[in-house]
Design an enzyme around this catalytic site. Sequence first.
Site, mmCIF file in Angstrom:
data_model
loop_
_atom_site.group_PDB
_atom_site.id
_atom_site.type_symbol
_atom_site.label_atom_id
_atom_site.label_comp_id
_atom_site.label_asym_id
_atom_site.label_seq_id
_atom_site.Cartn_x
_atom_site.Cartn_y
_atom_site.Cartn_z
ATOM 1 N N HIS A 19 41.890 44.193 64.094
ATOM 2 C CA HIS A 19 41.093 42.980 64.324
ATOM 3 C C HIS A 19 40.766 42.323 62.987
ATOM 4 O O HIS A 19 40.948 41.117 62.807
ATOM 5 C CB HIS A 19 39.813 43.339 65.083
ATOM 6 C CG HIS A 19 38.739 42.295 65.020
ATOM 7 N ND1 HIS A 19 38.822 41.102 65.707
ATOM 8 C CD2 HIS A 19 37.563 42.245 64.341
ATOM 9 C CE1 HIS A 19 37.741 40.374 65.458
ATOM 10 N NE2 HIS A 19 36.955 41.040 64.621
ATOM 11 N N ASP A 45 54.200 14.111 50.092
ATOM 12 C CA ASP A 45 54.396 15.440 50.671
ATOM 13 C C ASP A 45 53.781 16.449 49.714
ATOM 14 O O ASP A 45 53.188 16.069 48.700
ATOM 15 C CB ASP A 45 55.902 15.747 50.864
ATOM 16 C CG ASP A 45 56.114 16.810 51.949
ATOM 17 O OD1 ASP A 45 55.388 17.827 51.946
ATOM 18 O OD2 ASP A 45 56.998 16.619 52.802
ATOM 19 N N TRP A 97 39.931 47.748 57.410
ATOM 20 C CA TRP A 97 40.787 46.801 56.680
ATOM 21 C C TRP A 97 40.685 47.024 55.171
ATOM 22 O O TRP A 97 41.529 46.573 54.409
ATOM 23 C CB TRP A 97 40.420 45.356 57.028
ATOM 24 C CG TRP A 97 39.246 44.808 56.289
ATOM 25 C CD1 TRP A 97 37.937 45.111 56.515
ATOM 26 C CD2 TRP A 97 39.262 43.880 55.194
ATOM 27 N NE1 TRP A 97 37.142 44.419 55.640
ATOM 28 C CE2 TRP A 97 37.922 43.660 54.821
ATOM 29 C CE3 TRP A 97 40.273 43.208 54.506
ATOM 30 C CZ2 TRP A 97 37.572 42.799 53.773
ATOM 31 C CZ3 TRP A 97 39.917 42.355 53.468
ATOM 32 C CH2 TRP A 97 38.577 42.159 53.113
ATOM 33 N N SER A 124 52.739 35.149 50.666
ATOM 34 C CA SER A 124 52.609 33.874 51.357
ATOM 35 C C SER A 124 51.412 33.089 50.817
ATOM 36 O O SER A 124 51.524 31.887 50.525
ATOM 37 C CB SER A 124 52.466 34.125 52.853
ATOM 38 O OG SER A 124 51.928 33.004 53.490
ATOM 39 N N SER A 125 50.276 33.756 50.657
ATOM 40 C CA SER A 125 49.083 33.051 50.173
ATOM 41 C C SER A 125 49.286 32.535 48.758
ATOM 42 O O SER A 125 48.863 31.432 48.427
ATOM 43 C CB SER A 125 47.871 33.972 50.135
ATOM 44 O OG SER A 125 47.680 34.587 51.341
ATOM 45 N N HIS A 175 35.692 40.491 46.911
ATOM 46 C CA HIS A 175 34.610 39.516 46.888
ATOM 47 C C HIS A 175 35.103 38.086 46.718
ATOM 48 O O HIS A 175 34.722 37.220 47.492
ATOM 49 C CB HIS A 175 33.487 39.855 45.923
ATOM 50 C CG HIS A 175 32.312 38.991 46.246
ATOM 51 N ND1 HIS A 175 31.426 39.291 47.260
ATOM 52 C CD2 HIS A 175 31.975 37.764 45.809
ATOM 53 C CE1 HIS A 175 30.583 38.293 47.401
ATOM 54 N NE2 HIS A 175 30.884 37.356 46.537
ATOM 55 N N GLU A 207 37.760 37.033 47.719
ATOM 56 C CA GLU A 207 38.377 36.752 49.014
ATOM 57 C C GLU A 207 37.383 36.116 49.992
ATOM 58 O O GLU A 207 37.741 35.214 50.747
ATOM 59 C CB GLU A 207 38.948 38.053 49.596
ATOM 60 C CG GLU A 207 39.357 37.989 51.057
ATOM 61 C CD GLU A 207 40.609 37.165 51.324
ATOM 62 O OE1 GLU A 207 41.292 36.793 50.344
ATOM 63 O OE2 GLU A 207 40.886 36.889 52.496
ATOM 64 N N TYR A 249 35.047 34.137 49.296
ATOM 65 C CA TYR A 249 34.904 32.714 48.948
ATOM 66 C C TYR A 249 36.169 31.947 49.244
ATOM 67 O O TYR A 249 36.121 30.750 49.530
ATOM 68 C CB TYR A 249 34.455 32.561 47.495
ATOM 69 C CG TYR A 249 33.051 33.085 47.363
ATOM 70 C CD1 TYR A 249 32.011 32.449 48.033
ATOM 71 C CD2 TYR A 249 32.778 34.249 46.677
ATOM 72 C CE1 TYR A 249 30.741 32.954 48.008
ATOM 73 C CE2 TYR A 249 31.495 34.762 46.645
ATOM 74 C CZ TYR A 249 30.484 34.114 47.311
ATOM 75 O OH TYR A 249 29.224 34.627 47.306
ATOM 76 N N SER A 275 31.790 19.001 54.003
ATOM 77 C CA SER A 275 31.412 17.927 53.078
ATOM 78 C C SER A 275 32.136 16.622 53.383
ATOM 79 O O SER A 275 31.747 15.567 52.900
ATOM 80 C CB SER A 275 31.706 18.329 51.631
ATOM 81 O OG SER A 275 31.062 19.529 51.323
ATOM 82 N N HIS A 327 28.646 45.116 44.387
ATOM 83 C CA HIS A 327 27.571 45.133 45.390
ATOM 84 C C HIS A 327 28.046 45.725 46.718
ATOM 85 O O HIS A 327 27.242 45.974 47.596
ATOM 86 C CB HIS A 327 26.943 43.741 45.584
ATOM 87 C CG HIS A 327 27.888 42.690 46.070
ATOM 88 N ND1 HIS A 327 27.733 41.367 45.765
ATOM 89 C CD2 HIS A 327 28.996 42.757 46.842
ATOM 90 C CE1 HIS A 327 28.698 40.662 46.327
ATOM 91 N NE2 HIS A 327 29.470 41.481 46.987
ATOM 92 N N HIS A 328 29.352 45.924 46.851
ATOM 93 C CA HIS A 328 29.862 46.606 48.038
ATOM 94 C C HIS A 328 29.801 48.114 47.875
ATOM 95 O O HIS A 328 30.170 48.854 48.773
ATOM 96 C CB HIS A 328 31.309 46.196 48.305
ATOM 97 C CG HIS A 328 31.461 44.734 48.607
ATOM 98 N ND1 HIS A 328 31.443 44.240 49.882
ATOM 99 C CD2 HIS A 328 31.597 43.663 47.800
ATOM 100 C CE1 HIS A 328 31.575 42.925 49.849
ATOM 101 N NE2 HIS A 328 31.665 42.550 48.592
ATOM 102 N N THR A 349 24.977 27.977 45.963
ATOM 103 C CA THR A 349 25.084 27.814 47.413
ATOM 104 C C THR A 349 23.914 26.981 47.926
ATOM 105 O O THR A 349 24.086 26.113 48.791
ATOM 106 C CB THR A 349 25.109 29.186 48.119
ATOM 107 O OG1 THR A 349 26.044 30.026 47.436
ATOM 108 C CG2 THR A 349 25.534 29.048 49.556
ATOM 109 N N LYS A 372 24.516 23.375 47.447
ATOM 110 C CA LYS A 372 25.392 22.805 48.473
ATOM 111 C C LYS A 372 24.598 22.470 49.740
ATOM 112 O O LYS A 372 24.690 21.368 50.271
ATOM 113 C CB LYS A 372 26.519 23.789 48.808
ATOM 114 C CG LYS A 372 27.472 23.977 47.648
ATOM 115 C CD LYS A 372 28.837 24.371 48.141
ATOM 116 C CE LYS A 372 29.914 23.959 47.182
ATOM 117 N NZ LYS A 372 30.407 22.621 47.328
ATOM 118 N N ARG A 380 28.454 51.218 61.612
ATOM 119 C CA ARG A 380 29.584 50.406 62.049
ATOM 120 C C ARG A 380 30.794 51.308 62.277
ATOM 121 O O ARG A 380 30.783 52.480 61.923
ATOM 122 C CB ARG A 380 29.901 49.336 60.995
ATOM 123 C CG ARG A 380 30.332 49.902 59.661
ATOM 124 C CD ARG A 380 30.418 48.845 58.589
ATOM 125 N NE ARG A 380 31.617 48.016 58.727
ATOM 126 C CZ ARG A 380 32.233 47.427 57.690
ATOM 127 N NH1 ARG A 380 31.764 47.568 56.471
ATOM 128 N NH2 ARG A 380 33.292 46.682 57.884
HETATM 129 CU CU LIG Z 1 30.969 40.759 48.033
#
Ligand SMILES: [Cu+2]
Lengths: 192, 534
Positions: B79, B108, B144, B171-172, B255, B257, B259, B270, B304-305, B330, B333, B452
């Site tokens: 998932h 293009d 994951w 690809s990315s 991390h 990722e 963002y 926006s 922080h993870h 943030t 924004k 979890r």
């Molecule tokens: Cu993080």
Amino acid sequence: MKDNGSDNRKETLQLAGRLVLMACAMFGFGFLLVPLYDAFCEITGFGGRTNQAAAVIEERADASREIRIEFVTTVNEYAPFEFEAQLPGMTVHPGGMYEAIFMARNLADRDMIAQAVPSVAPAQAARYFKKLECFCFSQQEFGPGEEKDMPVRFIVDSELPDYIDTITLSYTFFDTARLSDNSSAARHGSKQ
Amino acid sequence: MTSAVIDAHLSEEHHGPAKGIRRWLYTTNHKDIGSMYLVFSLVMFLVGGSMALVIRSELFTPGLQFVDPAFFNQMTTMHALIMVFGAVMPAFVGLANWMVPLMIGAPDMALPRMNNWSFWILPVAFGMLGSTLFMDGGAPASGWTMYPPLVLQTGDAFPFLIFSVHLMGLSSIMGAINVIVTIINMRAPDMTLLKMPMFVWTWLITAYLLIAVMPVLAGAVTMLLTDQFFGTSFFLAAGGGDPVMFQHIFWFFGHPEVYIMILPAFGVVSEIIPTFSRKPLFGHDSMVYAASSIAFLSFIVWAHHMFTTGMPLTGQLFFMFATMLIAVPTGVKVFNWVGTMWRGAMTFETPMLFALAFVVLFTIGGFSGLMLAIAPADIQYHDSYFVVAHFHYVLVPGAVFGIMAGVYYWMPKWTGRMYDERLGQIHFWLSTIFVNLTFFPMHFVGLAGMPRRIPDYSTQFADFNSVASIGAIGYGVSQLLFVYIVVKCVRRQGETATDMVWDHPKGLEWTVPSPAPYHTFDTPPRVTEGATFH
Ligand SMILES: [Cu+2]
């Protein structure tokens, strides 16, 4: 863009090329993190990492201070070993040299190779815990059912910060048959 | 109508799209590729969503009812991988493909051939990942995040997992290179950098993030691969490696990722809020600086993870404060979005509703993130459902609502038809109610200690879990309405959209006809005064 097509094409490919280089550099950076992390752990004792080769330190016991050393032993996963410290712990003076004996027995009826991986807690104490000799410096070979007494000789550096009064020395015993001998030795070599 | 538009009409007669399947296989047209990305991501969204429903059905009551724990773990892992790499990221790449050239006046993308490749790699990658469900030992089940040594216990699926992650990364990266080159080299002559719309800006920053961190992930999984098959010991303690090091490398990617998945949504919102507030975006330049600071800070907060892995006090303090610092840009924004709405003549069409819900609900996710950033408190929250609640708030009513808002906003331009506004509003309300029903209770069970990634739980968590499961099923079913709305538009049913679609929206994309012709801006448009917001 029809007007300045070829010019633009060239700039496009140049920029794309630079970005590809950047991606490749970052791929390399990922691998560079490995030695950087090792060096970082070595210097700071981060993760409880202690010296993996004999340390050289002068013996000068400070009888005014006592530190409690606790021993923890773990056998990893399904490794067929019995592995224990002879004593649950000992009380030492900083600067003095001490020896502790660990006992391991091969429960399998074939030859085995094991590697003990040390770790020190709290991590702040790791770089003050100096091993002069340790069974964890090299792989240990066992015959079928063989039992071994394995010594570790250490000095707790008298520079150890005041707020630490207990140090836990933990060993995890791994069956290294999975790892090819060469690569494992090479990796240990790179750590020293 | 500008001359560029008339040109576009002419050239369409000269070289329109090829017919049949070959059009899609060989296309280098940014609009075709954008559509393929969006359709692919919608399919992945439904597949990953079905897996979420398997998870939520199992968790509807305590005890094991439908699936065994091993399969449950495969579901949570798949998932996440499918939603992150298959649904959210490709959806934003699809929006970028469609909109970036239209917004900067380019004919293009800069590298159309590579564009085709970067799309077609994706179905291969996910075909490979999906096939692991039928392999010996099942699909990957280690989460994951692929932490060793657990991930090394994956069965036959292991190398397929690694290679599919490689392909997704490839690809990315290709997509990101294309976006950057397009934005830097293909802008219409008067489109200066600071005149660029926010969506283009946020994508430019995202693309740089992608190039910086996707290769690091590729490196990390390559190390897993060599540890498993080639006798290295990067992460094997027995050989002198350190499994914690994987976490450092992974989160150095992980991390930024997050963002990557949210900055383009910031961009979409926006664009939408000014249109429906009938005011220019408040503080455009400060938005650019805020997005850039978020991107920069994202590189120095990864640990922080890992507060529970054992870290020196100075490390904990550094990562805690650096993480909290992200709340400042943030906050800028969110302030600017509210400032844009202030005294605006607001109307509440579906895109605006999704954008507003985004602002409110993403902020809730941001606040729970701040709570998680507190190192001593994190030891309680770590690996609990509170974390699940947090990242789902930033990803579902955050990233996914951002994508939905963008789709409703630009779909009339893509298809030439207005979506059904009444159904759109129903879809919005159902989604918003059910998404909160699903994820809000997770905060409570998490704080109370529910871990979890488990198929069974203590009975004290039963009530909140059944509420969450009902919410999830409701949310899942509501998305079928979205599919219906999109299909209706694509099949050219519904009111014809005007060229401007909305009430005098700003931006070059609204100067081309609806539906946007196959070729646009063959000659660069003039960026007239008032065509953009600045
Ligand atoms: Cu993080």
